[in-house]
Design a protein around this motif. Sequence first.
Motif, PDB file in Angstrom:
ATOM      1  N   VAL A  13       0.674  -1.227  -0.084  1.00 18.94           N
ATOM      2  CA  VAL A  13       0.133  -0.054   0.085  1.00 18.94           C
ATOM      3  C   VAL A  13       1.196   1.707  -0.022  1.00 18.94           C
ATOM      4  O   VAL A  13       1.890   1.306   0.563  1.00 18.94           O
ATOM      5  CB  VAL A  13      -1.105  -0.064   1.258  1.00 18.94           C
ATOM      6  CG1 VAL A  13      -1.418  -0.936   1.776  1.00 18.94           C
ATOM      7  CG2 VAL A  13      -0.502   0.150   2.565  1.00 18.94           C
ATOM      8  N   TRP A  14       0.604   2.402  -0.720  1.00 19.64           N
ATOM      9  CA  TRP A  14       1.416   3.838  -0.841  1.00 19.64           C
ATOM     10  C   TRP A  14       0.240   4.421  -0.113  1.00 19.64           C
ATOM     11  O   TRP A  14      -1.066   4.800   0.152  1.00 19.64           O
ATOM     12  CB  TRP A  14       1.416   4.059  -1.567  1.00 19.64           C
ATOM     13  CG  TRP A  14       2.223   3.390  -2.089  1.00 19.64           C
ATOM     14  CD1 TRP A  14       3.729   4.137  -2.327  1.00 19.64           C
ATOM     15  CD2 TRP A  14       2.099   2.155  -3.235  1.00 19.64           C
ATOM     16  NE1 TRP A  14       3.860   2.951  -3.748  1.00 19.64           N
ATOM     17  CE2 TRP A  14       3.138   2.878  -3.771  1.00 19.64           C
ATOM     18  CE3 TRP A  14       1.052   0.887  -3.603  1.00 19.64           C
ATOM     19  CZ2 TRP A  14       3.902   1.260  -4.200  1.00 19.64           C
ATOM     20  CZ3 TRP A  14       1.737   0.514  -4.739  1.00 19.64           C
ATOM     21  CH2 TRP A  14       2.317   0.091  -5.355  1.00 19.64           C
ATOM     22  N   PRO A  31      -8.536  -6.834   5.303  1.00 21.12           N
ATOM     23  CA  PRO A  31      -9.404  -8.063   5.691  1.00 21.12           C
ATOM     24  C   PRO A  31      -7.684  -8.811   5.938  1.00 21.12           C
ATOM     25  O   PRO A  31      -8.519  -9.674   6.673  1.00 21.12           O
ATOM     26  CB  PRO A  31     -10.100  -8.593   4.004  1.00 21.12           C
ATOM     27  CG  PRO A  31      -8.886  -8.062   2.641  1.00 21.12           C
ATOM     28  CD  PRO A  31      -9.349  -6.897   3.722  1.00 21.12           C
ATOM     29  N   THR A  32      -7.056  -8.699   6.382  1.00 21.59           N
ATOM     30  CA  THR A  32      -6.088  -9.151   6.263  1.00 21.59           C
ATOM     31  C   THR A  32      -5.550  -9.066   7.467  1.00 21.59           C
ATOM     32  O   THR A  32      -4.317  -9.582   8.122  1.00 21.59           O
ATOM     33  CB  THR A  32      -4.449  -9.860   5.127  1.00 21.59           C
ATOM     34  OG1 THR A  32      -4.618  -8.338   5.055  1.00 21.59           O
ATOM     35  CG2 THR A  32      -5.363 -10.549   4.298  1.00 21.59           C
ATOM     36  N   HIS A  33      -5.712  -7.027   8.201  1.00 26.73           N
ATOM     37  CA  HIS A  33      -5.141  -6.366   9.300  1.00 26.73           C
ATOM     38  C   HIS A  33      -4.002  -6.030   9.305  1.00 26.73           C
ATOM     39  O   HIS A  33      -3.389  -6.573  10.806  1.00 26.73           O
ATOM     40  CB  HIS A  33      -5.698  -7.645  10.525  1.00 26.73           C
ATOM     41  CG  HIS A  33      -6.649  -7.883  10.891  1.00 26.73           C
ATOM     42  ND1 HIS A  33      -8.603  -7.460  11.256  1.00 26.73           N
ATOM     43  CD2 HIS A  33      -7.957  -9.304  10.424  1.00 26.73           C
ATOM     44  CE1 HIS A  33      -9.117  -7.860  10.600  1.00 26.73           C
ATOM     45  NE2 HIS A  33      -8.914  -9.444  11.011  1.00 26.73           N
ATOM     46  N   ALA A  34      -3.488  -5.973   8.227  1.00 32.88           N
ATOM     47  CA  ALA A  34      -1.636  -5.795   7.919  1.00 32.88           C
ATOM     48  C   ALA A  34      -1.997  -4.316   7.912  1.00 32.88           C
ATOM     49  O   ALA A  34      -1.143  -3.658   8.236  1.00 32.88           O
ATOM     50  CB  ALA A  34      -1.912  -5.231   6.381  1.00 32.88           C
ATOM     51  N   LEU A  35      -2.907  -3.246   8.528  1.00 35.46           N
ATOM     52  CA  LEU A  35      -2.733  -1.792   8.660  1.00 35.46           C
ATOM     53  C   LEU A  35      -2.659  -1.407  10.228  1.00 35.46           C
ATOM     54  O   LEU A  35      -3.550  -1.814  10.412  1.00 35.46           O
ATOM     55  CB  LEU A  35      -3.810  -1.053   8.330  1.00 35.46           C
ATOM     56  CG  LEU A  35      -3.514  -0.721   5.873  1.00 35.46           C
ATOM     57  CD1 LEU A  35      -4.660  -0.559   6.179  1.00 35.46           C
ATOM     58  CD2 LEU A  35      -2.118  -0.292   5.877  1.00 35.46           C
ATOM     59  N   GLN A  36      -2.167  -0.707  10.373  1.00 35.07           N
ATOM     60  CA  GLN A  36      -2.382  -0.343  11.839  1.00 35.07           C
ATOM     61  C   GLN A  36      -1.920   1.464  11.814  1.00 35.07           C
ATOM     62  O   GLN A  36      -1.220   2.155  10.712  1.00 35.07           O
ATOM     63  CB  GLN A  36      -0.963  -0.787  12.997  1.00 35.07           C
ATOM     64  CG  GLN A  36      -0.924  -2.082  13.724  1.00 35.07           C
ATOM     65  CD  GLN A  36      -3.035  -2.311  13.997  1.00 35.07           C
ATOM     66  OE1 GLN A  36      -2.844  -1.576  14.947  1.00 35.07           O
ATOM     67  NE2 GLN A  36      -3.742  -3.032  13.532  1.00 35.07           N
ATOM     68  N   TYR A  46      -3.562  13.993  13.010  1.00 38.67           N
ATOM     69  CA  TYR A  46      -3.661  12.892  13.107  1.00 38.67           C
ATOM     70  C   TYR A  46      -2.923  11.256  12.881  1.00 38.67           C
ATOM     71  O   TYR A  46      -1.786  11.549  11.727  1.00 38.67           O
ATOM     72  CB  TYR A  46      -4.396  13.204  11.673  1.00 38.67           C
ATOM     73  CG  TYR A  46      -5.573  13.177  11.779  1.00 38.67           C
ATOM     74  CD1 TYR A  46      -6.691  13.573  12.225  1.00 38.67           C
ATOM     75  CD2 TYR A  46      -6.076  15.155  10.775  1.00 38.67           C
ATOM     76  CE1 TYR A  46      -8.188  14.848  12.514  1.00 38.67           C
ATOM     77  CE2 TYR A  46      -7.061  15.693  10.631  1.00 38.67           C
ATOM     78  CZ  TYR A  46      -8.210  15.509  11.801  1.00 38.67           C
ATOM     79  OH  TYR A  46      -9.202  16.591  11.590  1.00 38.67           O
ATOM     80  N   HIS A  47      -2.862  10.450  13.057  1.00 41.38           N
ATOM     81  CA  HIS A  47      -2.385   9.378  13.299  1.00 41.38           C
ATOM     82  C   HIS A  47      -3.024   8.628  11.913  1.00 41.38           C
ATOM     83  O   HIS A  47      -4.358   8.612  11.570  1.00 41.38           O
ATOM     84  CB  HIS A  47      -2.610   8.051  14.390  1.00 41.38           C
ATOM     85  CG  HIS A  47      -2.082   8.432  15.424  1.00 41.38           C
ATOM     86  ND1 HIS A  47      -0.617   8.600  15.902  1.00 41.38           N
ATOM     87  CD2 HIS A  47      -2.427   9.149  16.865  1.00 41.38           C
ATOM     88  CE1 HIS A  47      -1.246   8.796  17.512  1.00 41.38           C
ATOM     89  NE2 HIS A  47      -1.878   9.574  17.492  1.00 41.38           N
ATOM     90  N   PHE A  48      -1.594   8.243  10.722  1.00 39.87           N
ATOM     91  CA  PHE A  48      -2.042   7.849   9.181  1.00 39.87           C
ATOM     92  C   PHE A  48      -1.849   6.550   9.957  1.00 39.87           C
ATOM     93  O   PHE A  48      -1.189   5.824  10.478  1.00 39.87           O
ATOM     94  CB  PHE A  48      -1.455   8.864   8.472  1.00 39.87           C
ATOM     95  CG  PHE A  48       0.270   8.548   8.771  1.00 39.87           C
ATOM     96  CD1 PHE A  48       1.386   7.787   8.366  1.00 39.87           C
ATOM     97  CD2 PHE A  48       0.806   9.450   9.813  1.00 39.87           C
ATOM     98  CE1 PHE A  48       2.563   7.498   8.842  1.00 39.87           C
ATOM     99  CE2 PHE A  48       2.217  10.274  10.065  1.00 39.87           C
ATOM    100  CZ  PHE A  48       3.015   9.308   9.540  1.00 39.87           C
ATOM    101  N   PRO A  49      -2.244   5.823   8.637  1.00 46.51           N
ATOM    102  CA  PRO A  49      -2.649   4.369   8.861  1.00 46.51           C
ATOM    103  C   PRO A  49      -0.695   3.892   8.050  1.00 46.51           C
ATOM    104  O   PRO A  49      -0.002   4.280   6.816  1.00 46.51           O
ATOM    105  CB  PRO A  49      -2.787   3.462   7.563  1.00 46.51           C
ATOM    106  CG  PRO A  49      -3.730   4.781   7.248  1.00 46.51           C
ATOM    107  CD  PRO A  49      -3.021   6.007   7.773  1.00 46.51           C
ATOM    108  N   VAL A  50       0.127   2.636   8.255  1.00 41.82           N
ATOM    109  CA  VAL A  50       1.029   2.044   8.327  1.00 41.82           C
ATOM    110  C   VAL A  50       0.652   0.958   8.255  1.00 41.82           C
ATOM    111  O   VAL A  50       0.252  -0.106   8.599  1.00 41.82           O
ATOM    112  CB  VAL A  50       2.319   1.823   9.196  1.00 41.82           C
ATOM    113  CG1 VAL A  50       2.675   3.606   9.454  1.00 41.82           C
ATOM    114  CG2 VAL A  50       2.261   1.623  10.385  1.00 41.82           C
ATOM    115  N   LEU A  51       1.678   0.002   7.021  1.00 43.07           N
ATOM    116  CA  LEU A  51       1.364  -1.272   6.307  1.00 43.07           C
ATOM    117  C   LEU A  51       2.108  -2.144   7.928  1.00 43.07           C
ATOM    118  O   LEU A  51       3.709  -2.152   7.900  1.00 43.07           O
ATOM    119  CB  LEU A  51       2.483  -1.548   5.239  1.00 43.07           C
ATOM    120  CG  LEU A  51       1.842  -2.963   4.966  1.00 43.07           C
ATOM    121  CD1 LEU A  51       0.331  -3.714   5.012  1.00 43.07           C
ATOM    122  CD2 LEU A  51       2.235  -3.106   3.018  1.00 43.07           C
TER     123      LEU A  51
END
Length: 88
Positions: A13-14, A31-36, A46-51
């Motif tokens: 992801v980007w 679906p795989t819960h890869a992001l936090q 804001y907190h942004f998502p990371v892989l």
Amino acid sequence: MSEGQERKGRGTVWVKQEVCKGCSYCIDFCPTHALQFSREFNAKGYHFPVLERPEDCTGCDNCGLYCPDFAIYGARWKDIDAKKAQNA
């Protein structure tokens, strides 16, 4: 992800960190819960998502489909390679 880094999983992801508003849709619908959420803040506060777990990412782009601000998108490695070969 930059050139030369080891590929993990079936995709990646980007994230446009400066655009993210921290809504968590990408994280909730992965679906795989890869992001936090990152521990860092963007310029908007804001907190942004990371892989967090790249080995689990399939590149399905659910994150991008649910993002209301188009701040994230995913792609499968096979599609990225095909696009690179087409442009070469």
